[in-house]
Enzyme design. Sequence first.
Site, PDB file in Angstrom:
ATOM      1  N   GLU A 148       6.858  -1.739   6.555  1.00 52.13           N
ATOM      2  CA  GLU A 148       7.101  -2.227   7.921  1.00 52.13           C
ATOM      3  C   GLU A 148       7.760  -1.183   8.812  1.00 52.13           C
ATOM      4  OE1 GLU A 148       8.997  -6.081   7.377  1.00 52.13           O
ATOM      5  OE2 GLU A 148       7.340  -6.776   6.144  1.00 52.13           O
ATOM      6  N   GLU A 207      -0.401  -8.387   0.504  1.00 52.43           N
ATOM      7  CA  GLU A 207       0.466  -9.595   0.468  1.00 52.43           C
ATOM      8  C   GLU A 207      -0.290 -10.795   1.036  1.00 52.43           C
ATOM      9  OE1 GLU A 207       4.276  -8.908   2.338  1.00 52.43           O
ATOM     10  OE2 GLU A 207       4.428  -6.890   1.534  1.00 52.43           O
TER      11      GLU A 207
END
Length: 360
Positions: free
Chosen positions: A154, A260
């Site tokens: 991220e 994910e």
Amino acid sequence: MVKSTNRILLVLCLGLGLTHCTPTKDSQGLKELSDYPIGTAINLKSTLSDSKKLNLTVKEFSSITAENNMKMFRILPQENEYNWDATDAVVAFAAENQMRLFGHALVWHSGTPKWVNDRIAADSLWAQNFLNEYINTVVSKYQGKVAGWDVVNEPMETQGGKLRSTAWLNALGPDYIAQAFHAAHTADPNATLFLNDFNLERDPLKLEGFLDLVEQLLNNNVPISGIGFQMHYRMDIPDSLILKSLEKAAAKGLKIHLSEVDLIFNTHDDSQAGGVQSYENFTPEMAQAQAAKYKNLVALYHKAVPKAQRYGITFWGFNDRDTWIKPFFKIKDWPTLFDEQLNPKEAYWGFKEGLEENMN
Ligand code: 9MR
């Protein structure tokens, strides 16, 4: 109905105790239908405490990612107190079951314990040394046992094309990303090293900023070898947009990991408790629509990503009982392949059909 006749036959067959029934593809795990790893995030303690969950994990998946146990706040909760127990257990579990182990995540703003954030903010030289030392310690310890790492997770702001303002960025500037990759590569030259983020499939500006960053890293000979699309995606995100986004990323020539995956119905604003409860109940129509979208995910992955670049598809948990989506966004939802009783949903059969139809 997805494959319902086959399933009814299989259930009858098993129910009657017939030993000569021919196994259909329905009795095979997802992993057996795929030529790249199919993975799940795992909470090992919860998996080991439930035999049905354990059996499904081993039967269906060929790759695991520790959902939380390899994050910095677990490995190094206090200064000089490395805590390897949980990670060692995940490493042993993967080896015993011949699964690939994917490492998540070395540097992540939200995985950084408070004591580290405080020290980074106070002393950038310390931050620099710590970054190298932490990565070197963890990656060398599991060299050859962890196949790949989310080196930086991220790096982008939640929306748009800017780098996320984190303690790391504030202390070391954008170069912290390159440094993290160099440290990981030095510690394990054979590990596949990923930059991983969310909403890349749905936010074109974010994807552009992210891919510009990848390009800069490549131009500077930074040893990045993969791009992770987290893919916490939603029923209302058009498949045409997902395809385009994956194609743009694949054009960089790196491995692409859908790292994910879950597929949710309700909307949210990406923040904790930020869910909007529009769907109160999970209807048969919703189950079918989810199956079709999961099936098409495999088609999109195959269309956009050349075979040699497919690192795998990893689900962020495989059942609606354990999914992070509900507690995090404070909504009811049904984002995974199995229901709360750990029975396969239409989503499971849809994804499986996608594998069957696209593998060649
Ligand atoms: O699913 C994880 C949840 O159990 C943790 O509480 C949370 C904070 O560490 O992280 C969740 O996993 C996140 C992953 O590490 C990075 N991408 C977003 C995932 C969902 O929040």
